[in-house]
Design a protein around this motif. Structure first.
Motif, mmCIF file in Angstrom:
data_model
loop_
_atom_site.group_PDB
_atom_site.id
_atom_site.type_symbol
_atom_site.label_atom_id
_atom_site.label_comp_id
_atom_site.label_asym_id
_atom_site.label_seq_id
_atom_site.Cartn_x
_atom_site.Cartn_y
_atom_site.Cartn_z
ATOM 1 N N ARG A 113 0.777 -1.583 0.000
ATOM 2 C CA ARG A 113 0.702 0.167 0.201
ATOM 3 C C ARG A 113 0.554 1.719 -0.083
ATOM 4 N N MET A 114 0.147 2.128 -0.742
ATOM 5 C CA MET A 114 1.640 2.981 -0.849
ATOM 6 C C MET A 114 0.894 4.500 0.171
ATOM 7 N N THR A 115 2.015 5.174 0.704
ATOM 8 C CA THR A 115 2.218 5.922 1.733
ATOM 9 C C THR A 115 2.002 8.018 0.538
ATOM 10 N N GLU A 116 2.083 8.538 1.407
ATOM 11 C CA GLU A 116 2.248 9.782 1.415
ATOM 12 C C GLU A 116 3.715 9.548 0.617
ATOM 13 N N GLN A 117 4.087 9.350 2.143
ATOM 14 C CA GLN A 117 5.848 9.189 1.938
ATOM 15 C C GLN A 117 6.443 9.319 0.665
ATOM 16 N N ASP A 118 5.927 7.336 0.062
ATOM 17 C CA ASP A 118 6.430 6.859 -1.084
ATOM 18 C C ASP A 118 5.699 7.978 -2.489
ATOM 19 N N GLU A 119 4.537 8.400 -2.048
ATOM 20 C CA GLU A 119 4.309 9.321 -3.268
ATOM 21 C C GLU A 119 5.053 10.017 -3.673
ATOM 22 N N ALA A 120 5.113 10.883 -2.832
ATOM 23 C CA ALA A 120 6.342 11.982 -2.701
ATOM 24 C C ALA A 120 8.166 11.732 -3.412
ATOM 25 N N ARG A 121 8.128 10.094 -2.805
ATOM 26 C CA ARG A 121 9.467 9.661 -3.256
ATOM 27 C C ARG A 121 9.878 9.244 -4.433
ATOM 28 N N ILE A 122 8.567 8.969 -5.239
ATOM 29 C CA ILE A 122 9.084 7.756 -6.787
ATOM 30 C C ILE A 122 8.363 9.756 -7.656
ATOM 31 N N ALA B 103 6.995 -0.744 -16.006
ATOM 32 C CA ALA B 103 7.644 -1.910 -15.690
ATOM 33 C C ALA B 103 8.590 -1.874 -14.539
ATOM 34 N N ILE B 104 10.016 -0.941 -15.471
ATOM 35 C CA ILE B 104 10.736 -0.493 -14.527
ATOM 36 C C ILE B 104 10.461 0.362 -13.115
ATOM 37 N N LEU B 105 9.446 1.507 -12.725
ATOM 38 C CA LEU B 105 9.326 1.842 -11.728
ATOM 39 C C LEU B 105 8.230 0.253 -10.892
ATOM 40 N N GLU B 106 7.817 -0.198 -11.313
ATOM 41 C CA GLU B 106 6.841 -0.988 -10.499
ATOM 42 C C GLU B 106 7.627 -1.879 -10.031
ATOM 43 N N ASP B 107 8.593 -2.506 -10.648
ATOM 44 C CA ASP B 107 9.893 -2.859 -10.313
ATOM 45 C C ASP B 107 11.379 -2.967 -9.251
ATOM 46 N N ARG B 108 11.048 -0.830 -9.386
ATOM 47 C CA ARG B 108 11.641 -0.146 -9.055
ATOM 48 C C ARG B 108 11.120 0.126 -6.911
ATOM 49 N N PHE B 109 9.925 0.225 -6.877
ATOM 50 C CA PHE B 109 9.010 1.403 -6.239
ATOM 51 C C PHE B 109 8.449 -0.078 -5.191
ATOM 52 N N LYS B 110 7.802 -1.293 -5.486
ATOM 53 C CA LYS B 110 7.237 -1.766 -5.266
ATOM 54 C C LYS B 110 5.724 -1.683 -5.365
ATOM 55 N N PHE B 111 5.317 -0.673 -6.095
ATOM 56 C CA PHE B 111 4.065 -0.312 -6.238
ATOM 57 C C PHE B 111 2.958 -1.075 -7.391
ATOM 58 N N SER C 168 -2.203 1.367 -9.694
ATOM 59 C CA SER C 168 -1.321 1.924 -8.479
ATOM 60 C C SER C 168 -0.724 3.312 -8.547
ATOM 61 N N MET C 169 -0.041 3.519 -9.056
ATOM 62 C CA MET C 169 0.861 4.567 -9.590
ATOM 63 C C MET C 169 0.394 5.203 -10.376
ATOM 64 N N GLN C 170 -0.645 5.327 -11.836
ATOM 65 C CA GLN C 170 -1.071 5.513 -12.032
ATOM 66 C C GLN C 170 -2.410 6.570 -11.568
ATOM 67 N N ALA C 171 -2.765 5.732 -10.565
ATOM 68 C CA ALA C 171 -4.066 6.576 -10.013
ATOM 69 C C ALA C 171 -3.327 7.641 -9.105
#
Length: 158
Positions: free
Chosen positions: A7-16, A35-43, A47-50
């Protein structure tokens, strides 16, 4: 949704978003995919595009990469090194001028002392000159001040 993503937190979002901004500057090479971002951030991509800010940062990075606007890491490192050198040079210049200013202050204290010793008040000396008065030329002023500078810079007395 697969369990491999968290699950993505606000801190995760800011880091990405920070990472994507760096990507746009070429810090991580020229290839960027979800795909690179999924592998790098584990989201998951979904969920990232949302997240509108992540999607916007991704689009900016992709656009920057596709236009070839990216500066290579080597060029960025060189620029950083040049800026560090310039900063060091400016620090030395500031140090030089601070030292010179201190010597000038001491010099002016000495001048003020001698003026008072002659019975003249500084307020009589340090006042505007009448508009019609012929002030010394720029060249004459420079010569006069240069003499003061020599004494300031090379005399151990002050």
């Amino acid at each position: 949704m697969s369990n491999k993503f968290q699950r993505m937190t606000e801190q995760d979002e800011a880091r990405i978003i920070r990472e994507l901004n760096k990507w746009a500057l070429g810090h991580f090479g020229s290839k960027l995919t979800w795909a690179i971002l999924e592998d790098r951030f584990k989201f998951s991509r979904q969920s990232m595009q949302a997240k509108p800010q992540i999607k916007a940062a991704y689009d900016v990075a992709k656009q920057s990469l596709s236009k070839g606007e990216v500066t290579s890491k080597e060029v960025l490192d060189k620029t950083v090194d040049e800026l560090k050198t310039e900063i060091e040079s400016l620090k030395k210049q500031i140090e030089f001028f601070q030292e010179k200013e201190l010597k000038w202050k001491k010099r002016w204290q000495q001048i003020a002392y001698h003026i008072r010793q002659k019975g003249i008040q500084m307020s009589d000396v340090d006042k505007p000159v009448h508009p019609e008065a012929a002030l010394p030329s720029h060249t004459t002023t420079e010569k006069t001040l240069k003499e003061f500078d020599k004494e300031i810079l090379f005399s151990g007395r002050i």
